[in-house]
Design an enzyme around this catalytic site. Structure first.
Site, PDB file in Angstrom:
ATOM      1  N   CYS A 115       0.818  -1.229   0.000  1.00 45.31           N
ATOM      2  CA  CYS A 115       0.000   0.000   0.000  1.00 45.31           C
ATOM      3  C   CYS A 115       0.849   1.274   0.000  1.00 45.31           C
ATOM      4  O   CYS A 115       0.337   2.354  -0.312  1.00 45.31           O
ATOM      5  CB  CYS A 115      -0.954   0.003   1.187  1.00 45.31           C
ATOM      6  N   HIS A 252      -3.129   7.324   2.116  1.00 44.94           N
ATOM      7  CA  HIS A 252      -3.535   6.025   1.581  1.00 44.94           C
ATOM      8  C   HIS A 252      -4.942   5.734   2.087  1.00 44.94           C
ATOM      9  O   HIS A 252      -5.244   5.923   3.262  1.00 44.94           O
ATOM     10  CB  HIS A 252      -2.558   4.947   2.045  1.00 44.94           C
ATOM     11  N   ASN A 282     -10.010  -0.008  -0.389  1.00 41.98           N
ATOM     12  CA  ASN A 282      -8.549   0.072  -0.329  1.00 41.98           C
ATOM     13  C   ASN A 282      -7.991  -0.519  -1.625  1.00 41.98           C
ATOM     14  O   ASN A 282      -8.090  -1.722  -1.840  1.00 41.98           O
ATOM     15  CB  ASN A 282      -8.052  -0.697   0.896  1.00 41.98           C
TER      16      ASN A 282
HETATM   17  N1  ACO Z   1     -18.856  -8.144   8.716  1.00 43.57           N
HETATM   18  C1  ACO Z   1     -19.403  -8.407   9.893  1.00 43.57           C
HETATM   19  N2  ACO Z   1     -18.683  -8.771  10.967  1.00 43.57           N
HETATM   20  C2  ACO Z   1     -17.346  -8.857  10.810  1.00 43.57           C
HETATM   21  C3  ACO Z   1     -16.713  -8.585   9.590  1.00 43.57           C
HETATM   22  C4  ACO Z   1     -17.531  -8.221   8.503  1.00 43.57           C
HETATM   23  N3  ACO Z   1     -17.037  -7.939   7.297  1.00 43.57           N
HETATM   24  N4  ACO Z   1     -15.380  -8.746   9.736  1.00 43.57           N
HETATM   25  C5  ACO Z   1     -15.178  -9.098  11.013  1.00 43.57           C
HETATM   26  N5  ACO Z   1     -16.359  -9.163  11.659  1.00 43.57           N
HETATM   27  C6  ACO Z   1     -16.610  -9.531  13.043  1.00 43.57           C
HETATM   28  C7  ACO Z   1     -15.501 -10.340  13.634  1.00 43.57           C
HETATM   29  O1  ACO Z   1     -15.616 -11.695  13.297  1.00 43.57           O
HETATM   30  C8  ACO Z   1     -15.701 -10.088  15.104  1.00 43.57           C
HETATM   31  O2  ACO Z   1     -16.730 -10.898  15.560  1.00 43.57           O
HETATM   32  P1  ACO Z   1     -16.659 -11.574  17.023  1.00 43.57           P
HETATM   33  O3  ACO Z   1     -16.629 -10.425  17.963  1.00 43.57           O
HETATM   34  O4  ACO Z   1     -17.885 -12.390  17.052  1.00 43.57           O
HETATM   35  O5  ACO Z   1     -15.380 -12.360  17.007  1.00 43.57           O
HETATM   36  C9  ACO Z   1     -16.187  -8.638  15.141  1.00 43.57           C
HETATM   37  O6  ACO Z   1     -16.665  -8.343  13.817  1.00 43.57           O
HETATM   38  C10 ACO Z   1     -15.101  -7.649  15.498  1.00 43.57           C
HETATM   39  O7  ACO Z   1     -13.950  -7.978  14.739  1.00 43.57           O
HETATM   40  P2  ACO Z   1     -12.626  -7.152  14.849  1.00 43.57           P
HETATM   41  O8  ACO Z   1     -11.603  -7.714  13.925  1.00 43.57           O
HETATM   42  O9  ACO Z   1     -12.271  -6.993  16.290  1.00 43.57           O
HETATM   43  O10 ACO Z   1     -13.147  -5.764  14.303  1.00 43.57           O
HETATM   44  P3  ACO Z   1     -12.415  -4.399  14.315  1.00 43.57           P
HETATM   45  O11 ACO Z   1     -13.193  -3.414  15.066  1.00 43.57           O
HETATM   46  O12 ACO Z   1     -10.970  -4.531  14.638  1.00 43.57           O
HETATM   47  O13 ACO Z   1     -12.548  -4.003  12.788  1.00 43.57           O
HETATM   48  C11 ACO Z   1     -11.182  -3.893  10.824  1.00 43.57           C
HETATM   49  C12 ACO Z   1     -11.936  -4.784  11.776  1.00 43.57           C
HETATM   50  C13 ACO Z   1     -12.172  -2.985  10.115  1.00 43.57           C
HETATM   51  C14 ACO Z   1     -10.455  -4.741   9.793  1.00 43.57           C
HETATM   52  C15 ACO Z   1     -10.190  -3.051  11.646  1.00 43.57           C
HETATM   53  O14 ACO Z   1      -9.385  -3.859  12.452  1.00 43.57           O
HETATM   54  C16 ACO Z   1      -9.342  -2.202  10.798  1.00 43.57           C
HETATM   55  O15 ACO Z   1      -9.784  -1.222  10.266  1.00 43.57           O
HETATM   56  N6  ACO Z   1      -8.058  -2.535  10.689  1.00 43.57           N
HETATM   57  C17 ACO Z   1      -7.160  -1.851   9.806  1.00 43.57           C
HETATM   58  C18 ACO Z   1      -6.931  -2.753   8.720  1.00 43.57           C
HETATM   59  C19 ACO Z   1      -6.965  -2.133   7.379  1.00 43.57           C
HETATM   60  O16 ACO Z   1      -7.578  -1.144   7.071  1.00 43.57           O
HETATM   61  N7  ACO Z   1      -6.213  -2.766   6.555  1.00 43.57           N
HETATM   62  C20 ACO Z   1      -6.092  -2.401   5.217  1.00 43.57           C
HETATM   63  C21 ACO Z   1      -4.812  -2.851   4.739  1.00 43.57           C
HETATM   64  S1  ACO Z   1      -3.546  -2.138   5.652  1.00 43.57           S
HETATM   65  C22 ACO Z   1      -3.256  -0.706   5.064  1.00 43.57           C
HETATM   66  O17 ACO Z   1      -3.538  -0.474   3.950  1.00 43.57           O
HETATM   67  C23 ACO Z   1      -2.652   0.265   5.954  1.00 43.57           C
END
Ligand code: ACO
Length: 325
Positions: A115, A252, A282
């Site tokens: 990225c 980004h 993304n």
């Molecule tokens: N739909 C519904 N529920 C979901 C989904 C989905 N698509 N994905 C995960 N969940 C659930 C999980 O299974 C979990 O359920 P549980 O509590 O029963 O176990 C719950 O939602 C919470 O999951 P978390 O992973 O804790 O959710 P979080 O609040 O951390 O959000 C996310 C996840 C959006 C990926 C977040 O961690 C994030 O934004 N991370 C940054 C990652 C990113 O943007 N990466 C892009 C690439 S990196 C870069 O470019 C910099």
């Protein structure tokens, strides 16, 4: 003192026409529009068709940037293409783009920083132009992340999209001050210890497969905000500029919450942050040039504006680049 600067003379982009909404994804995996919008800000993304490979997207974006610059194939002598989703293991996607554009001189190569790829590619091309070995560079970010997603993994497949963006840089003489047009600073960082937090679990040497994207979302989130703020502050320290001096911040586009949290940490006016993640998702190395192209195309980014690009990606890699447009 006269110094060589890499000035932006053209900007273009290409997005595949197929739009996939959150509701479309909710038909395939256990997710919802509400969940995706609340956690990421993403509402829809573009997904490339079978014939729209990374080189096809890149060629269209590059051609648009060359048209914008009023330049033809004889005018370009360097192509640096950032991608983590090349058409083939080899040769480079950049050489395919070079051939498709009818460019037969100079050099073309790919660069891999996931990225952060576009910022790394821009800094690389800038150094080639400043060194005097090349005159005009196409800097391209192009991705088809849809090809490396596990479409059964709801934690990752909702986050990404496909697209391409490109800039044409031209070596011009400047005064060596911050009033010059062109790339004024770039700062790049990597820390390979974080391999497993965001990676693809395949590759030619390790598994002889392409693999799928895997991510520890929470860890990536935490590092992203810290690293992005750090690399922007480094640009401020190096140039003596502050947030108020910057016309446009182009982060980004990974996640709306990362973008907002970083802006808050840096005390940046949210109105000066270009956001496309709601419509593009993304797009990895393509996200910054796509956002730049949108803000340039609708008249927000104007000649003379200071534009700060900031990125963070797998590796980890992260970087910033300051451009006077
Ligand atoms: N739909 C519904 N529920 C979901 C989904 C989905 N698509 N994905 C995960 N969940 C659930 C999980 O299974 C979990 O359920 P549980 O509590 O029963 O176990 C719950 O939602 C919470 O999951 P978390 O992973 O804790 O959710 P979080 O609040 O951390 O959000 C996310 C996840 C959006 C990926 C977040 O961690 C994030 O934004 N991370 C940054 C990652 C990113 O943007 N990466 C892009 C690439 S990196 C870069 O470019 C910099």
């Amino acid at each position: 003192m006269s110094v060589r600067r890499s000035v932006v003379v053209g900007c273009g982009h290409y997005l595949p026409p197929r739009i996939v909404t959150n509701a479309d994804l909710a038909e395939k995996v256990d997710t919802s529009d509400d969940w995706i919008v609340e956690r990421t800000g993403i509402r829809e993304r573009r997904i490339a068709g079978p014939d729209e490979t990374t080189s096809v997207l890149a060629t269209r974006a590059a051609r648009a940037a060359m048209d914008d610059a009023g330049l033809g194939p004889d005018d370009i002598d360097l192509i640096v293409l950032a991608t983590a989703t090349p058409d083939y293991t080899f040769p480079s996607t950049a050489t395919q783009v070079q051939a498709a554009l009818g460019i037969t001189q100079g050099a073309a190569f790919d660069l891999q920083a996931v990225c952060s790829g576009f910022v790394f590619a821009l800094a690389t091309a800038d150094n080639f132009l400043k060194a005097g070995s090349h005159r005009r560079a196409l800097v391209i970010g192009a991705e088809t992340f849809s090809r490396i997603l596990d479409w059964e993994d709801r934690t990752t497949c909702v986050l990404f999209g496909d697209g391409a963006g490109a800039l044409v840089l031209e070596a011009q003489e400047g005064d060596g001050t911050l009033a010059d047009r062109g790339v004024l600073s770039s700062h790049l960082r990597s820390d390979g210890r974080h391999f497993d937090k965001l990676h693809v679990d395949g590759g030619p040497s390790k598994t002889m497969t392409t693999g799928h994207l895997r991510m520890e979302g929470k860890e990536v989130f935490r590092h992203a905000v810290t690293n992005l703020a750090e690399i922007v502050e480094e640009a401020f320290r190096a140039t003596g500029l502050k947030a108020d001096d910057i016309a446009w911040f182009v982060p980004h586009q990974a996640n709306r919450r990362i973008i907002d949290a970083t802006a808050r940490k840096l005390d940046v006016d949210p109105a000066k942050v270009v956001v496309t993640v709601d419509r593009h998702g993304n797009t990895s190395a393509a996200s910054i040039p796509l956002a730049v192209a949108e803000a340039y195309g609708d008249g927000r980014i104007k000649k003379g504006d200071l534009v700060l690009l900031e990125a963070m990606g797998g590796g980890f890699t992260w970087g910033s680049a300051l451009i006077r447009w």
